[in-house]
Design a protein around this motif. Structure first.
Motif, PDB file in Angstrom:
ATOM      1  N   ILE A  88     -59.529 -44.783  35.686  1.00  0.00           N
ATOM      2  CA  ILE A  88     -58.775 -44.532  36.907  1.00  0.00           C
ATOM      3  C   ILE A  88     -59.716 -44.664  38.102  1.00  0.00           C
ATOM      4  O   ILE A  88     -60.881 -44.265  38.026  1.00  0.00           O
ATOM      5  N   LEU A 119     -54.858 -47.430  37.369  1.00  0.00           N
ATOM      6  CA  LEU A 119     -54.902 -46.631  36.148  1.00  0.00           C
ATOM      7  C   LEU A 119     -54.555 -47.506  34.962  1.00  0.00           C
ATOM      8  O   LEU A 119     -53.534 -48.195  34.968  1.00  0.00           O
ATOM      9  N   TRP A 158     -47.008 -42.027  28.280  1.00  0.00           N
ATOM     10  CA  TRP A 158     -47.561 -42.580  29.516  1.00  0.00           C
ATOM     11  C   TRP A 158     -46.979 -41.870  30.740  1.00  0.00           C
ATOM     12  O   TRP A 158     -47.701 -41.554  31.693  1.00  0.00           O
ATOM     13  N   LYS A 159     -45.701 -41.596  30.717  1.00  0.00           N
ATOM     14  CA  LYS A 159     -45.055 -40.914  31.837  1.00  0.00           C
ATOM     15  C   LYS A 159     -45.576 -39.487  31.996  1.00  0.00           C
ATOM     16  O   LYS A 159     -45.864 -39.033  33.117  1.00  0.00           O
ATOM     17  N   THR A 199     -49.285 -39.580  33.400  1.00  0.00           N
ATOM     18  CA  THR A 199     -49.413 -39.845  34.835  1.00  0.00           C
ATOM     19  C   THR A 199     -49.066 -38.607  35.662  1.00  0.00           C
ATOM     20  O   THR A 199     -49.683 -38.363  36.714  1.00  0.00           O
ATOM     21  N   ASN A 200     -48.103 -37.823  35.216  1.00  0.00           N
ATOM     22  CA  ASN A 200     -47.768 -36.594  35.935  1.00  0.00           C
ATOM     23  C   ASN A 200     -48.915 -35.589  35.894  1.00  0.00           C
ATOM     24  O   ASN A 200     -49.208 -34.921  36.893  1.00  0.00           O
ATOM     25  N   SER A 215     -51.767 -36.797  38.068  1.00  0.00           N
ATOM     26  CA  SER A 215     -51.428 -36.616  39.472  1.00  0.00           C
ATOM     27  C   SER A 215     -51.812 -35.233  39.969  1.00  0.00           C
ATOM     28  O   SER A 215     -52.275 -35.073  41.106  1.00  0.00           O
ATOM     29  N   LEU A 271     -49.886 -40.346  41.572  1.00  0.00           N
ATOM     30  CA  LEU A 271     -49.722 -41.044  40.301  1.00  0.00           C
ATOM     31  C   LEU A 271     -48.392 -40.732  39.641  1.00  0.00           C
ATOM     32  O   LEU A 271     -47.975 -41.442  38.728  1.00  0.00           O
ATOM     33  N   ASN A 272     -47.716 -39.687  40.082  1.00  0.00           N
ATOM     34  CA  ASN A 272     -46.408 -39.381  39.518  1.00  0.00           C
ATOM     35  C   ASN A 272     -45.340 -40.387  39.922  1.00  0.00           C
ATOM     36  O   ASN A 272     -44.248 -40.402  39.363  1.00  0.00           O
ATOM     37  N   ILE A 281     -45.758 -43.518  39.434  1.00  0.00           N
ATOM     38  CA  ILE A 281     -45.861 -44.616  38.481  1.00  0.00           C
ATOM     39  C   ILE A 281     -44.703 -44.529  37.494  1.00  0.00           C
ATOM     40  O   ILE A 281     -44.497 -43.510  36.843  1.00  0.00           O
ATOM     41  N   ASP A 282     -43.957 -45.608  37.401  1.00  0.00           N
ATOM     42  CA  ASP A 282     -42.828 -45.674  36.475  1.00  0.00           C
ATOM     43  C   ASP A 282     -42.753 -47.072  35.893  1.00  0.00           C
ATOM     44  O   ASP A 282     -43.712 -47.854  35.958  1.00  0.00           O
ATOM     45  N   THR A 289     -45.418 -50.575  36.100  1.00  0.00           N
ATOM     46  CA  THR A 289     -46.231 -50.500  34.884  1.00  0.00           C
ATOM     47  C   THR A 289     -46.079 -51.784  34.089  1.00  0.00           C
ATOM     48  O   THR A 289     -44.962 -52.276  33.890  1.00  0.00           O
TER      49      THR A 289
END
Length: 503
Positions: free
Chosen positions: A165, A190, A205-206, A209-210, A213, A220-221, A223-224, A228
């Motif tokens: 990251i 990332l 992965w979801k 990222t949370n 963050s 980073l939250n 990111i979806d 990606t």
């Protein structure tokens, strides 16, 4: 009555026999010639009371212990005398094994300083933590010493194999600065390799990222699935292992992510010494974010502990790369120092670091003809960097001699040429404008082009000129030529002469 008297007489006879047997045994075990054991030979002691007879063996045992102690002391003195006079190299050596286990983690810090051809300064920090442990065995790791617990829990919970990251502000100018040590795109980047035991990679992965963050105080939250991707050829694993299935790889970027102090503060807290000691003392946010380029990153991967790769360790690398404009802090002077760039000096290494070093790249000026580095050091190091062999001046912060008598290290680079390829004086908002002077030698029949990039600051509503649709005008450039001629050397302007004769 006669029976009772006989039984008593027999009992006294048995007791006397036992006492005599004990005394005889004591006399046999007592060393001959001991003057403290002569009391046993006295016949009166045999006819004494039973209580006195019972106490006698205890005294003898104490005397035996004292004699044994004297023998050990005499033997030890003889051994010491023999070792000091004629040491025996064939004697076996014994190691004292401590009950406290040796730590299986290690921390190193280093700073590489490189003067660029453009006149800027490139500073690259690297903090490296190695930990001989395994997060993938399923056993819960509860004791953390140097490795940050927050990242260790992330690796264990989400079955992370590798994590990379970065947060970058600015653009790397390859044509002017060359190749960076660790490239990174603007904004946030990332990419993660998961273990093959993960069943639902997208859901993991979801969640990851949370969590990241919250650790790095970043967006980073956001990111979806829309930002990606799953590369199939690039972003190969950098650690050990034979993972080639790109189904366990995820990559995402946030190009518009703003990097600020909120990202730097949690990044520094991951270090064993934080920003209290060592090289991290120089990481002052107000200086780093006023640079031409700034990038901070975290890289986690499994590596081999030894050359046979029998033991696996986890490597955490925290890197920070920054490019400073040489002329901004020097007010037009060609010089650089730790204090001018970071507003700090170094007083000690991180107490938890096994290695703390500073490298100054002197490859382009090995003889010190162009610039001078002070304080001078006799330690030199050579290494292959990006395919080129580079030479560095080495400063070891773990050595007390590095800091000198003032207990402070302020590296200073001064260019020897006083008359400079550029003179630059930066502007101050609503105080003074920019000033840029360049002394160049133009070859005959040639064309020279000078390009200057600038940004206009946001004006207050009372500072706008009438009819602002025209835009903003920049002051004209001034060219002064030095022509070697007799007319140009005539400085007498008091004589009356036509205008054309003075040109």
């Amino acid at each position: 009555m006669a029976a009772h008297r006989c039984s008593r007489s027999a009992l006294l006879l048995v007791l006397c026999s036992l006492c005599l047997f004990s005394i005889a045994e004591s006399q046999e075990t007592t060393p001959a010639g001991d003057h403290r054991a002569t009391g046993v030979d006295n016949p009166q002691s045999v006819t004494g009371s039973t209580e006195q007879m019972a106490e006698q063996p205890t005294v003898v045992e104490e005397e035996e212990e004292e004699e044994e102690d004297r023998r050990w002391e005499a033997t030890r003195d003889e051994v010491e005398t023999e070792n000091t006079s004629a040491p025996d190299t064939s004697a076996p050596t014994f190691e004292v094994h401590s009950s406290v286990p040796k730590p299986k983690d290690d921390f190193q810090e280093e700073l590489v300083i490189r003067p660029l051809h453009s006149g800027d300064i490139y500073a690259s920090f690297q903090f490296r933590t190695l930990w001989e442990t395994d997060f993938t065995t399923g056993n819960k790791v509860s004791h953390y010493r140097l490795f940050p617990k927050s990242l260790g829990q992330v690796i264990s919970k989400f079955s992370v194999r590798e994590l990379h990251i970065s947060f970058t502000q600015g653009y790397w100018r390859t044509m002017q600065w060359g190749q960076p040590f660790l490239p990174s795109p603007p904004g946030a980047e990332l990419w993660v390799w998961f273990q093959d035991s993960v069943t639902d990679v997208d859901e993991t992965w979801k969640e990851l990222t949370n969590v990241l963050s919250g650790i790095f105080c970043a967006s980073l939250n956001f990111i979806d699935s829309t930002n990606t991707v799953q590369p199939s050829a690039s972003f190969k694993p950098l650690g050990i292992g034979n993972v080639t299935d790109h189904r366990f790889l995820r990559y995402a970027t946030l190009p518009r992510e703003i990097v600020c102090t909120e990202n730097l503060t949690p990044w520094k807290k991951l270090l064993p010494c934080g920003s209290k000691a060592g090289l991290a003392v120089l990481l002052k946010s107000e200086k780093l974010f006023h640079s031409s380029f700034h990038s901070q990153a975290v890289h986690i991967r499994p590596v081999c502990k030894d050359w046979q790769c029998k033991t696996k360790s986890w490597e955490l690398r925290q890197t920070l790369n920054v490019v400073f404009d040489l002329h901004t802090p020097g007010q037009g002077k060609q010089e650089w120092s730790l204090f001018k760039m970071f507003s700090r000096t170094l007083t000690e290494a991180c107490p938890l670091a096994s290695s703390s070093k500073i490298y100054v790249d002197i490859t382009d000026d090995p003889q010190g003809e162009q610039f001078e580095v002070s304080p001078a050091t006799h330690l030199l190091s050579q290494a292959m960097v990006l395919g080129d062999r580079r030479t560095f001046s080495l400063y070891d912060l773990t050595q007390q001699i590095t800091f000198g008598t003032v207990r402070s290290l302020n590296l200073h680079i001064r260019w020897k040429s006083s008359e400079g390829y550029i003179h630059y004086q930066p502007s101050k908002d609503r105080v003074r404008p920019h000033l840029l002077e360049m002394l160049v030698q133009l070859p005959p029949n040639s064309v020279t082009e000078v390009t200057v990039q600038f940004e206009r600051a946001l004006l207050k509503w009372t500072e706008y000129t009438p009819d602002p649709n025209h835009g903003f005008y920049v002051g004209s450039s001034v060219i002064s030529s030095l022509v070697p001629s007799i007319v140009a050397m005539d400085t007498n302007s008091t004589r009356e002469q036509p205008l054309f004769s003075s040109l």
